[in-house]
Motif scaffolding. Structure first.
Motif, PDB file in Angstrom:
ATOM      1  N   SER A 289       0.951  -1.187   0.026  1.00 41.07           N
ATOM      2  CA  SER A 289      -0.078   0.074  -0.029  1.00 41.07           C
ATOM      3  C   SER A 289       0.744   1.220   0.003  1.00 41.07           C
ATOM      4  CB  SER A 289      -0.879   0.202   1.449  1.00 41.07           C
ATOM      5  OG  SER A 289      -1.807  -1.012   1.195  1.00 41.07           O
ATOM      6  N   THR A 290       1.370   1.406  -1.166  1.00 45.28           N
ATOM      7  CA  THR A 290       2.102   2.778  -1.515  1.00 45.28           C
ATOM      8  C   THR A 290       1.614   3.291  -2.794  1.00 45.28           C
ATOM      9  OG1 THR A 290       3.903   2.059  -2.480  1.00 45.28           O
ATOM     10  CG2 THR A 290       4.254   2.105   0.011  1.00 45.28           C
ATOM     11  N   THR A 291       1.627   4.584  -2.920  1.00 51.56           N
ATOM     12  CA  THR A 291       0.776   5.200  -4.177  1.00 51.56           C
ATOM     13  C   THR A 291       1.905   4.657  -5.384  1.00 51.56           C
ATOM     14  OG1 THR A 291       0.509   7.212  -3.095  1.00 51.56           O
ATOM     15  CG2 THR A 291       0.859   7.340  -5.367  1.00 51.56           C
ATOM     16  N   GLU A 292       3.214   4.535  -5.316  1.00 51.99           N
ATOM     17  CA  GLU A 292       4.212   4.011  -6.234  1.00 51.99           C
ATOM     18  C   GLU A 292       3.475   2.594  -6.583  1.00 51.99           C
ATOM     19  OE1 GLU A 292       6.445   7.210  -4.057  1.00 51.99           O
ATOM     20  OE2 GLU A 292       5.054   5.497  -3.570  1.00 51.99           O
ATOM     21  N   ALA A 293       3.531   1.620  -5.542  1.00 48.41           N
ATOM     22  CA  ALA A 293       3.188   0.363  -6.049  1.00 48.41           C
ATOM     23  C   ALA A 293       1.919   0.154  -6.385  1.00 48.41           C
ATOM     24  CB  ALA A 293       3.253  -0.471  -4.496  1.00 48.41           C
ATOM     25  N   GLN A 294       0.793   0.924  -6.088  1.00 49.42           N
ATOM     26  CA  GLN A 294      -0.352   0.765  -6.745  1.00 49.42           C
ATOM     27  C   GLN A 294      -0.465   1.056  -8.328  1.00 49.42           C
ATOM     28  OE1 GLN A 294      -2.999  -0.714  -4.771  1.00 49.42           O
ATOM     29  NE2 GLN A 294      -1.154  -0.829  -3.728  1.00 49.42           N
ATOM     30  N   VAL A 295       0.472   2.349  -8.495  1.00 44.71           N
ATOM     31  CA  VAL A 295       0.428   2.378  -9.983  1.00 44.71           C
ATOM     32  C   VAL A 295       1.398   1.571 -10.633  1.00 44.71           C
ATOM     33  CG1 VAL A 295       1.517   4.103 -11.523  1.00 44.71           C
ATOM     34  CG2 VAL A 295       0.352   5.064  -9.582  1.00 44.71           C
ATOM     35  N   ASN A 296       2.541   0.960 -10.471  1.00 48.95           N
ATOM     36  CA  ASN A 296       3.319   0.222 -10.838  1.00 48.95           C
ATOM     37  C   ASN A 296       2.397  -1.365 -11.295  1.00 48.95           C
ATOM     38  OD1 ASN A 296       5.552   1.851 -10.562  1.00 48.95           O
ATOM     39  ND2 ASN A 296       6.456   0.885  -8.775  1.00 48.95           N
ATOM     40  N   VAL A 297       1.841  -1.762 -10.181  1.00 50.82           N
ATOM     41  CA  VAL A 297       1.417  -2.989 -10.331  1.00 50.82           C
ATOM     42  C   VAL A 297       0.074  -2.852 -11.449  1.00 50.82           C
ATOM     43  CG1 VAL A 297       1.857  -4.283  -8.257  1.00 50.82           C
ATOM     44  CG2 VAL A 297      -0.553  -3.020  -8.458  1.00 50.82           C
ATOM     45  N   ALA A 298      -0.774  -1.804 -11.378  1.00 51.36           N
ATOM     46  CA  ALA A 298      -1.872  -1.464 -12.559  1.00 51.36           C
ATOM     47  C   ALA A 298      -1.195  -1.459 -13.923  1.00 51.36           C
ATOM     48  CB  ALA A 298      -2.629  -0.372 -12.006  1.00 51.36           C
ATOM     49  N   LEU A 299      -0.103  -0.811 -13.983  1.00 49.07           N
ATOM     50  CA  LEU A 299       0.479  -0.382 -15.263  1.00 49.07           C
ATOM     51  C   LEU A 299       1.030  -1.907 -15.709  1.00 49.07           C
ATOM     52  CD1 LEU A 299       2.371   2.887 -15.030  1.00 49.07           C
ATOM     53  CD2 LEU A 299      -0.065   2.452 -15.508  1.00 49.07           C
TER      54      LEU A 299
END
Length: 536
Positions: A289-299
């Motif tokens: 649960s970090t902003t960076e991780a949420q973006v990374n896994v979605a992309l």
């Protein structure tokens, strides 16, 4: 008339970064974002989609898979796939992917944060200080410098934790059955067995998936074997630690502290035995649960799924061999050839095949063989059963006890590239071989010890007969009288002798499927030993 290509259609059923939908669209997919549906609503909707992108909210059950008649791929934005019935997805030919690297740094950092919070008792000190106390004398922490960290699991996340711990001047030991000595040296860790790890470690962190082998890997017996005063962190998966035993050993002070981001059952009950236990801290599954991780896994999941649906690339799949988008165009004609040869063997030998050998030579020997093998199996088994593809064919072959072997030959023989399939049925062997002309045109070049060159396409008849004058004329007359037109005619003698009077093999391409009556009439011709209708 120009052929209209239908775009793959993808459903995003859980909340994820909106850029995922943009990537799907840019890569040539139609995408719908519909979140928060009940299982019944998803069952009613899923049949129209080729791809399903999920996080942790959607649980893909066998009932959903049964309704997903067009589904080709499920993409999980994250590591854990506990919410996907992978065996049932595999049986239905659906690729299941995850994104194991998109949140690795985030999860590793959370483990280090929990480790330091345990070492200095930060949560409890914070709570009491904000309550108006000044309990300075009640909190005596420990330094991590010079302490031994025991990693259970030294994969991607474990390796990052090791690196961060070494930056804190900790000594790192690791237990991982898949950790090679060379990799241990590269990571700067000492490889040990699990018994040695629990006896030596001052801190233990877990970084392994939940499987039958790892469930309760820290059971009561192993927790009791731990070094007195150990502190344990689990930011991997719930179920790796016996939670009741952990509670008892915290109460007895054998374990000085434990930090869990995950539980065997989530969310845990309000009266969970560990809650309120001195030395215990927890977070609500925040590892990713970090902003960076949420973006990374979605992309990442969008890119992987689009690669598969548009280009045939397979990355981070859990139930099919990986195949990069760069590899896919080069392998595609070999995959098609493998399916044709497998289909030919399957139609000739039926379901009694008990072993299969796939050999490649020349240019084919440089390629990734796993997709080619899966294609051969799919082609062969599709002639016996419906709903077979490259995903479920290897699984079904294993269930049948089919012995599958892969062989590479560096040599280059009569052909620049060659794919040979040998099927064994009892004591009988059937060999077929194919090549690519011009890099993409598929040709059968050998069958049953006979050199031959033909396409495998449409309706065909395979005939083995005694090589004698007049047979071809009688065969042509029989087909003509039945109103069957021959498109192509291919004849060869059995290798290695190829002498007159031996067996000949014929492959005829017909304009229509031969009827049983036509096949019976051919069987009655003098010298005929075998007749088989084929369809490609």
């Amino acid at each position: 008339m120009e052929q209209i290509m239908t775009k793959p259609k993808v459903l995003i059923s859980d909340k994820m970064d909106p850029n995922a939908a943009r990537i799907f669209e840019e890569r040539g997919c139609d995408v719908d974002v519909i979140t928060g549906e009940t299982p019944e609503q998803l069952i009613a909707r899923i049949g129209e989609y080729d791809g399903l992108a999920i996080r942790s909210s959607t649980t893909v059950t066998d009932e959903i898979l049964a309704a997903a008649t067009n589904l080709k791929v499920i993409g999980r934005a994250g590591i854990g796939v506990d919410n996907v019935d992978i065996p049932k997805a595999s049986a239905r030919g659906v690729v299941v992917m995850n994104t194991p690297f998109g949140n690795s740094i985030t999860t590793a950092e959370h483990a280090i944060a929990m480790l330091l919070a345990l070492a200095r008792q930060i949560p409890e000190a914070n709570t009491r200080t904000q309550a108006g106390e000044w309990p300075k004398k009640d909190f005596m922490g420990v330094e991590v410098t010079g302490k031994t960290l025991g990693l259970i699991g030294a994969g991607n996340i474990g390796a990052i934790v090791a690196s961060r711990a070494q930056g804190l001047r900790m000594k790192v030991i690791a237990y991982d059955p898949f950790l090679t000595p060379d990799r241990a040296v590269e990571l700067g860790v000492e490889k040990v067995d699990l018994g040695m790890l629990v006896q030596r470690a001052d801190f233990i962190t877990l970084h392994t998936p939940l499987t039958d082998e790892t469930r309760n890997i820290l059971n009561r017996e192993r927790l009791e074997q731990c070094k007195p005063g150990v502190r344990i962190v689990n930011c991997a998966r719930g179920g790796l630690i016996d939670e009741l035993a952990l509670k008892d050993l915290l109460d007895s002070d054998h374990i000085a502290g434990a930090a869990l981001d995950v539980f065997a059952k989530e969310p845990p009950a309000a009266d969970h035995p560990l809650f309120g236990t001195p030395g215990f801290i927890c977070t609500p599954h925040l590892g990713a649960s970090t902003t960076e991780a949420q973006v990374n896994v979605a992309l990442q999941v969008a890119e992987q799924m689009a690669d598969y649906l548009v280009d045939g690339g397979v990355t981070n799949a859990l139930n099919v061999p990986s195949l990069s988008a760069e590899e896919a165009p080069r392998l595609r004609p070999y995959i098609a050839l493998g399916e044709k040869l497998g289909s030919l063997v399957g139609q000739l030998e039926g379901p009694d095949v008990n072993s299969l050998t796939i050999e490649v030579e020349g240019a084919a020997a440089e390629l990734n063989m796993k997709p080619i093998t899966a294609a051969v199996l799919a082609g062969m088994m599709r002639s016996w059963s419906d709903s077979i593809n490259m995903v479920n064919a290897p699984i079904l072959a294993k269930e049948r006890g089919l012995d599958v072997r892969e062989v590479r030959h560096g040599r280059e023989g009569n052909y620049h590239t060659l794919l040979r399939v040998t099927a064994t049925t009892g004591t009988r062997k059937r060999e077929v071989a194919g090549s690519l002309f011009g890099g993409s045109e598929m040709r059968l070049v050998e069958i049953a010890g006979t050199r031959i060159e033909t396409d495998l396409d449409g309706h065909m008849i395979y005939v083995v007969n005694e090589d004698a004058p007049g047979f071809i004329g009688r065969l042509g007359s029989t087909l003509g009288e039945a109103g069957v037109n021959i498109g192509n005619f291919h004849l060869g003698r059995r290798l290695p002798d190829r002498h007159r009077g031996g067996d000949a093999v014929l492959l005829l391409t017909l304009d229509q499927r031969p009827t049983p009556e036509v096949l019976d009439a051919i069987c009655e011709l003098e010298g005929v030993k075998k007749v088989k209708a084929l369809s490609f």
